[in-house]
Design a protein around this motif. Sequence first.
Motif, PDB file in Angstrom:
ATOM      1  N   TYR A 182      36.466  -0.386 -12.797  1.00 52.79           N
ATOM      2  CA  TYR A 182      35.056  -0.027 -12.181  1.00 52.79           C
ATOM      3  C   TYR A 182      34.023  -0.438 -12.455  1.00 52.79           C
ATOM      4  O   TYR A 182      33.433  -0.677 -11.222  1.00 52.79           O
ATOM      5  CB  TYR A 182      34.575   1.945 -12.041  1.00 52.79           C
ATOM      6  CG  TYR A 182      33.919   2.380 -11.950  1.00 52.79           C
ATOM      7  CD1 TYR A 182      34.698   2.674 -10.350  1.00 52.79           C
ATOM      8  CD2 TYR A 182      33.254   2.989 -12.370  1.00 52.79           C
ATOM      9  CE1 TYR A 182      33.317   3.558  -9.204  1.00 52.79           C
ATOM     10  CE2 TYR A 182      31.749   3.500 -11.823  1.00 52.79           C
ATOM     11  CZ  TYR A 182      32.161   3.773  -9.842  1.00 52.79           C
ATOM     12  OH  TYR A 182      31.078   4.725  -9.609  1.00 52.79           O
ATOM     13  N   HIS A 239      38.765   4.276 -14.493  1.00 53.31           N
ATOM     14  CA  HIS A 239      39.584   2.122 -14.454  1.00 53.31           C
ATOM     15  C   HIS A 239      38.735   1.837 -14.739  1.00 53.31           C
ATOM     16  O   HIS A 239      37.421   2.167 -14.985  1.00 53.31           O
ATOM     17  CB  HIS A 239      39.251   2.104 -12.428  1.00 53.31           C
ATOM     18  CG  HIS A 239      40.289   0.960 -12.470  1.00 53.31           C
ATOM     19  ND1 HIS A 239      40.244   0.089 -12.897  1.00 53.31           N
ATOM     20  CD2 HIS A 239      41.682   0.910 -12.022  1.00 53.31           C
ATOM     21  CE1 HIS A 239      41.001  -1.317 -12.592  1.00 53.31           C
ATOM     22  NE2 HIS A 239      42.495   0.129 -12.286  1.00 53.31           N
ATOM     23  N   ILE A 270      40.317   1.948  -6.990  1.00 58.77           N
ATOM     24  CA  ILE A 270      39.475   2.057  -8.686  1.00 58.77           C
ATOM     25  C   ILE A 270      38.172   3.013  -8.584  1.00 58.77           C
ATOM     26  O   ILE A 270      37.637   2.720  -7.391  1.00 58.77           O
ATOM     27  CB  ILE A 270      38.542   0.110  -8.723  1.00 58.77           C
ATOM     28  CG1 ILE A 270      39.675  -1.204  -8.722  1.00 58.77           C
ATOM     29  CG2 ILE A 270      38.026   0.266  -9.595  1.00 58.77           C
ATOM     30  CD1 ILE A 270      39.209  -2.261  -8.757  1.00 58.77           C
ATOM     31  N   SER A 275      40.212  12.507  -9.225  1.00 59.68           N
ATOM     32  CA  SER A 275      41.007  11.254  -8.822  1.00 59.68           C
ATOM     33  C   SER A 275      42.051  11.334  -8.230  1.00 59.68           C
ATOM     34  O   SER A 275      43.124  11.032  -7.376  1.00 59.68           O
ATOM     35  CB  SER A 275      41.486  10.262 -10.179  1.00 59.68           C
ATOM     36  OG  SER A 275      41.965  11.556 -11.339  1.00 59.68           O
ATOM     37  N   ASN A 322      43.784  -2.533  -4.529  1.00 60.99           N
ATOM     38  CA  ASN A 322      43.739  -1.517  -5.903  1.00 60.99           C
ATOM     39  C   ASN A 322      42.431  -0.925  -5.354  1.00 60.99           C
ATOM     40  O   ASN A 322      41.700  -0.940  -4.847  1.00 60.99           O
ATOM     41  CB  ASN A 322      42.499  -3.034  -6.411  1.00 60.99           C
ATOM     42  CG  ASN A 322      43.606  -3.637  -6.684  1.00 60.99           C
ATOM     43  OD1 ASN A 322      44.810  -3.554  -7.480  1.00 60.99           O
ATOM     44  ND2 ASN A 322      43.642  -5.452  -6.974  1.00 60.99           N
TER      45      ASN A 322
END
Length: 458
Positions: free
Chosen positions: A25, A22, A18, A3, A16
């Motif tokens: 997701y 998340h 994702i 991430s 957004n």
Amino acid sequence: MNSSTFQSLQEKVRGNLIAADHPGYETARSVYNGMIDKRPAAILQVSQVADVIAAVNFARDEGLDVALRGGGHSAPGFGTCDGGLVIDFVNRRGVRVDPSTATARAETGATWADFNHATNAFGLATTGGIIGSTGVAGLTLGGGIGYLSRKYGLSCDNLKSADVVTADGKFRVASATENDDLFWALRGGTGNFGVVTSLEFNLHPVDVIYGGVIIYLLEHAEAVGELYREKIATGPEEFGVFLGVHQGPVVPFLPEEFQGRPVVVLVGGWTGPHDEGERQWQPFLDVAPVAGSFLGPLPYPVLNTLFDDSLPKGLQAYWKAEFLPALSDEVIKVAKHFGQWIPSDQTANHFYPINGAVQRVPKDATAFPYRDADFAAVIAGMWEDPADNDANVGWVRDYAAGLHPHSAGGAYINFMDADDQSRITDNYAGNYARLAGIKAKYDPGNLFHINQNIKPAG
């Protein structure tokens, strides 16, 4: 990628982003075809063109696969990938109509249901898909066959301009006067050349049509097919109707005794004067015993969404296709033969007419080359239970093998499945070399390869 790698992208976008950790997701990674189960490293639900530029630059520099998702309706699942970045337009579905110029501009996430709802308020339309949930961008970039094709040409023939972010991260307008080579390639060449962020269309006066559905038992396939072939060859171009083989649907106008049985269907509409509609349809009510019918005046958007409730997101799907020079007696026999074992009530075999206005466009005027074929055939296998995958995929492949000897050589790119890459040069026929050259100009590294891929020349 972890991430933290995507943190630099997050800082450059307003949409957004994702990733796998998340909470949204699982929902964000799902696509229309339930057979596709891929796990991208991240999905970017873009908010504006700036997000697209940032995403393209990021993916290119990081060496990531890129999947482009407009309406999300891709049967092969090209709107997703394993381990890469999905650029998703789910939140960009706006359609702006200018009635004074009879044009409309659609964002890439818009579906044909969105588009037709917007344009019908002004009594206007352009050639769109058969299913309302189909994406405007994906259908158009592959050519765009629909109910209005005979009268007004393909969707791509009605494309006036497109906004595109190419692999170098640059924003370009493609039209007849700007980047005309890119504009040529986009009209049939799919998403090979960049990320289209909006499309501008010419519109036509289409409001309430006279149409619907007629259903016959499969035993009448020859009589119905012969009359249909004659009507499409000689009848007015305002008659935009396709021939199909289905299981009898569970609908109020079809008696229960015929539901689930193999049937022949005619679906579409007459866009000419309303008082002629009944006369145009009458020969099909007389040619053979009718199992059920639903005909009358309909707003065009209603025709475009007739099948939507029966084809929800998540069905298993596997498709094959051919362009046909004619709907010959032999083709009708093949359709009748395999129609006996049509495997589900969602599966559809359709023959779409592409004569009339489609054939008045030269073969080399757009990337869509099959301007001399009369029909585009699709075998769209769709069903609910994954346990039926092997049997139903086998039926689709067997049917396709039976139809292939009658082919014009290639098939409609929007109907091809992920395992059809070997047919790419046939599907673009004499236009493939030019497409490969334009690909080399705008995407020399083949960043946009999750599609029916046109490889860069050289």
